[in-house]
Design a protein around this motif. Structure first.
Motif, PDB file in Angstrom:
ATOM      1  N   UNK A 110       0.827  -1.203   0.000  1.00 38.94           N
ATOM      2  CA  UNK A 110       0.000   0.000   0.000  1.00 38.94           C
ATOM      3  C   UNK A 110       0.866   1.260   0.000  1.00 38.94           C
ATOM      4  N   UNK A 111       1.968   1.242   0.767  1.00 36.70           N
ATOM      5  CA  UNK A 111       2.892   2.375   0.790  1.00 36.70           C
ATOM      6  C   UNK A 111       3.507   2.612  -0.589  1.00 36.70           C
ATOM      7  N   UNK A 112       3.728   1.515  -1.321  1.00 36.83           N
ATOM      8  CA  UNK A 112       4.270   1.633  -2.672  1.00 36.83           C
ATOM      9  C   UNK A 112       3.362   2.419  -3.594  1.00 36.83           C
ATOM     10  N   UNK A 113       2.069   2.129  -3.553  1.00 35.55           N
ATOM     11  CA  UNK A 113       1.118   2.843  -4.416  1.00 35.55           C
ATOM     12  C   UNK A 113       0.946   4.294  -3.975  1.00 35.55           C
ATOM     13  N   UNK A 114       0.972   4.535  -2.665  1.00 33.71           N
ATOM     14  CA  UNK A 114       0.904   5.917  -2.177  1.00 33.71           C
ATOM     15  C   UNK A 114       2.112   6.709  -2.692  1.00 33.71           C
ATOM     16  N   UNK A 115       3.294   6.066  -2.661  1.00 29.93           N
ATOM     17  CA  UNK A 115       4.509   6.728  -3.127  1.00 29.93           C
ATOM     18  C   UNK A 115       4.417   7.084  -4.608  1.00 29.93           C
ATOM     19  N   UNK A 116       3.854   6.175  -5.416  1.00 36.08           N
ATOM     20  CA  UNK A 116       3.777   6.408  -6.854  1.00 36.08           C
ATOM     21  C   UNK A 116       2.802   7.525  -7.212  1.00 36.08           C
ATOM     22  N   UNK A 117       1.658   7.557  -6.557  1.00 39.44           N
ATOM     23  CA  UNK A 117       0.610   8.505  -6.955  1.00 39.44           C
ATOM     24  C   UNK A 117       0.658   9.839  -6.210  1.00 39.44           C
ATOM     25  N   UNK A 118       1.270   9.864  -5.033  1.00 35.94           N
ATOM     26  CA  UNK A 118       1.240  11.101  -4.249  1.00 35.94           C
ATOM     27  C   UNK A 118       2.626  11.675  -3.965  1.00 35.94           C
ATOM     28  N   UNK A 119       3.610  10.832  -3.735  1.00 41.13           N
ATOM     29  CA  UNK A 119       4.948  11.322  -3.407  1.00 41.13           C
ATOM     30  C   UNK A 119       5.795  11.514  -4.653  1.00 41.13           C
ATOM     31  N   UNK A 120       5.747  10.542  -5.577  1.00 45.11           N
ATOM     32  CA  UNK A 120       6.562  10.601  -6.792  1.00 45.11           C
ATOM     33  C   UNK A 120       6.327  11.865  -7.634  1.00 45.11           C
ATOM     34  N   UNK A 254       2.925  11.068 -15.123  1.00 46.81           N
ATOM     35  CA  UNK A 254       3.326  11.517 -16.467  1.00 46.81           C
ATOM     36  C   UNK A 254       3.433  10.335 -17.420  1.00 46.81           C
ATOM     37  N   UNK A 255       4.096   9.294 -16.972  1.00 49.75           N
ATOM     38  CA  UNK A 255       4.291   8.118 -17.816  1.00 49.75           C
ATOM     39  C   UNK A 255       2.979   7.386 -18.070  1.00 49.75           C
ATOM     40  N   UNK A 256       2.091   7.416 -17.099  1.00 46.81           N
ATOM     41  CA  UNK A 256       0.830   6.697 -17.221  1.00 46.81           C
ATOM     42  C   UNK A 256      -0.126   7.389 -18.183  1.00 46.81           C
ATOM     43  N   UNK A 261       2.793  11.456 -25.683  1.00 49.48           N
ATOM     44  CA  UNK A 261       3.294  12.820 -25.855  1.00 49.48           C
ATOM     45  C   UNK A 261       4.789  12.912 -25.555  1.00 49.48           C
ATOM     46  N   UNK A 262       5.240  12.137 -24.564  1.00 48.14           N
ATOM     47  CA  UNK A 262       6.665  12.131 -24.230  1.00 48.14           C
ATOM     48  C   UNK A 262       7.490  11.528 -25.363  1.00 48.14           C
ATOM     49  N   UNK A 263       6.949  10.494 -26.005  1.00 50.87           N
ATOM     50  CA  UNK A 263       7.635   9.880 -27.152  1.00 50.87           C
ATOM     51  C   UNK A 263       7.733  10.891 -28.291  1.00 50.87           C
ATOM     52  N   UNK A 264       6.646  11.626 -28.531  1.00 48.29           N
ATOM     53  CA  UNK A 264       6.634  12.625 -29.604  1.00 48.29           C
ATOM     54  C   UNK A 264       7.629  13.756 -29.326  1.00 48.29           C
ATOM     55  N   UNK A 265       7.859  14.040 -28.045  1.00 48.04           N
ATOM     56  CA  UNK A 265       8.809  15.097 -27.685  1.00 48.04           C
ATOM     57  C   UNK A 265      10.252  14.657 -27.911  1.00 48.04           C
ATOM     58  N   UNK A 266      10.443  13.358 -28.139  1.00 50.58           N
ATOM     59  CA  UNK A 266      11.794  12.878 -28.428  1.00 50.58           C
ATOM     60  C   UNK A 266      12.389  11.971 -27.372  1.00 50.58           C
ATOM     61  N   UNK A 267      11.672  11.703 -26.288  1.00 56.12           N
ATOM     62  CA  UNK A 267      12.184  10.784 -25.284  1.00 56.12           C
ATOM     63  C   UNK A 267      12.287   9.380 -25.878  1.00 56.12           C
ATOM     64  N   UNK A 268      13.337   8.690 -25.489  1.00 54.27           N
ATOM     65  CA  UNK A 268      13.570   7.343 -26.005  1.00 54.27           C
ATOM     66  C   UNK A 268      12.488   6.392 -25.516  1.00 54.27           C
ATOM     67  N   UNK A 269      11.808   5.733 -26.463  1.00 52.04           N
ATOM     68  CA  UNK A 269      10.690   4.861 -26.138  1.00 52.04           C
ATOM     69  C   UNK A 269      11.110   3.701 -25.247  1.00 52.04           C
ATOM     70  N   UNK A 273       9.758   2.975 -21.370  1.00 47.21           N
ATOM     71  CA  UNK A 273       9.148   1.709 -20.934  1.00 47.21           C
ATOM     72  C   UNK A 273       9.848   1.172 -19.694  1.00 47.21           C
ATOM     73  N   UNK A 274      11.182   1.258 -19.723  1.00 47.77           N
ATOM     74  CA  UNK A 274      11.949   0.778 -18.566  1.00 47.77           C
ATOM     75  C   UNK A 274      11.591   1.575 -17.315  1.00 47.77           C
ATOM     76  N   UNK A 275      11.519   2.900 -17.443  1.00 51.19           N
ATOM     77  CA  UNK A 275      11.185   3.753 -16.312  1.00 51.19           C
ATOM     78  C   UNK A 275       9.774   3.458 -15.797  1.00 51.19           C
ATOM     79  N   UNK A 276       8.828   3.295 -16.727  1.00 48.83           N
ATOM     80  CA  UNK A 276       7.440   3.020 -16.339  1.00 48.83           C
ATOM     81  C   UNK A 276       7.337   1.702 -15.572  1.00 48.83           C
TER      82      UNK A 276
END
Length: 363
Positions: A110-120, A254-256, A261-269, A273-276
């Motif tokens: 549960x702490x993991x999901x809180x970190x992703x949606x609220x802290x990250x 952002x990734x979700x 849009x991030x791919x279109x801006x030039x970020x490496x696909x 994926x690895x970051x997501x």
């Protein structure tokens, strides 16, 4: 009684987690502060600037280290309740090892999901501001690389003057719609190069379908068309890509929701994926790390020396860190899928932990 024990476990676990996090935070502040002081030692900045930037950087680092923080906090808490005989009391009131593990592991999940949606999202903004602030103090301003809505822009100094390159991403080792502006040392435009595509795998860039517009000293231009053309640059595809691999500035949200849009801006696909998947796997990683801590501590009710388990915890963290590093290295060298490489340590530790959890439940 069950409710009292439940509250005792949750409150005690949260307290231990907060104390462990603060310990890591203090160590992080001390270690990174020296690096920031070294960076600013020859710059005229306020004395609190290194401390301020360190305070921006450390929360993002703590989020990366969260699995290890959870592991150490879980070990410490379970060890405490075992040594003060509270674990034995809980067993008398019907709390099995498995029930205690499941409660703590679910809390970590549960702490993991809180970190992703609220802290990250907060730490990503802090990391982005940290990167921008340090970049503004950087002395290396002769060479600049940036992505924006208009594509990739590169400025680099050469022997004859300055060169500015604009292009859009064209895939692995490729750029398309390349425009190169060459200026002399007095910033007079001397040459414009237009190319449909460029291979930038190496420092020698190979351009195709090229139009070269040369401008002489009195402003008269001459246009030359070529099928192939080459220039030498300090940048390669890998080097450009490495400048934008700090995905700490991108949040899970952002990734979700803005992936395309991030791919279109030039970020490496591939690295997006690895970051997501690295972020997506975090709650599961926290669950597994709590399971590992439970396996190490709950196998006996005897009181034991804490130093022994501190050493075991350090060794376990080092092994898991290098297992993750090895897995990602295999993914980046295309030995296995990069997505599989992200999840593989969790799968391996999960299989090991599932066997251990069955064993401690019998005790």
């Amino acid at each position: 009684m069950n409710k009292i024990i439940l509250n005792y476990l949750l409150i005690g676990y949260f307290k231990t987690f907060i104390k462990t996090t603060m310990l890591f935070y203090c160590f992080g502040i001390i270690l990174n502060l020296f690096e920031e002081i070294e960076f600013f030692k020859n710059l005229d900045v306020p004395i609190f600037t290194p401390l301020y930037l360190t305070s921006l950087y450390i929360p993002g680092l703590l989020l990366q280290l969260l699995p290890f923080i959870i592991f150490i906090a879980s070990m410490k808490f379970i060890l405490d309740i075992r040594n003060n005989k509270d674990l034995l009391t809980m067993k008398i009131f019907g709390f099995s090892n498995f029930k205690i593990f499941l409660l703590l592991a679910s809390t970590s999940f549960f702490l993991g999901w809180i970190s992703l949606f609220f802290i990250n999202p907060v730490t990503s903004v802090m990391s982005k501001y940290y990167e921008q602030t340090k970049a503004s103090y950087s002395k290396d301003i002769d060479h600049l690389v940036t992505f924006n809505r208009n594509g990739l822009w590169i400025k680099e100094s050469t022997d004859f003057g300055e060169r500015i390159i604009s292009a859009s991403s064209g895939g692995e080792n490729k750029l398309k719609d390349v425009t190169i502006y060459k200026f002399d040392k007095n910033y007079n435009l001397k040459e414009k190069i237009f190319s449909k595509s460029a291979d930038i795998e190496k420092n020698d860039w190979f351009l195709k379908e090229v139009n070269v517009l040369k401008i002489n000293d009195i402003g008269i231009s001459e246009e030359i068309s070529k099928n192939n053309f080459s220039i030498n640059s300090i940048y390669t595809y890998e080097k450009i890509n490495s400048l934008f691999k700090n995905f700490d500035t991108l949040s899970f949200i952002d990734l979700l929701f803005n992936y395309n849009n991030l791919v279109k801006k030039g970020y490496n696909n591939l690295f997006l994926k690895h970051s997501f998947h690295s972020m997506l796997s975090m709650p599961f990683f926290l669950f597994i790390m709590t399971a590992l801590a439970a396996i190490l501590i709950l196998n006996t009710l005897k009181k034991s020396n804490n130093v022994k388990f501190i050493l075991i915890g350090i060794v376990a963290c080092v092994i898991i860190y290098y297992l993750k590093d090895l897995s990602i290295a295999l993914g980046k060298t295309n030995r296995i899928s990069l997505i599989l490489a992200t999840w593989m340590p969790i799968i391996i530790i999960g299989i090991f932990s599932s066997i251990g959890i069955l064993q401690i439940n019998e005790k």
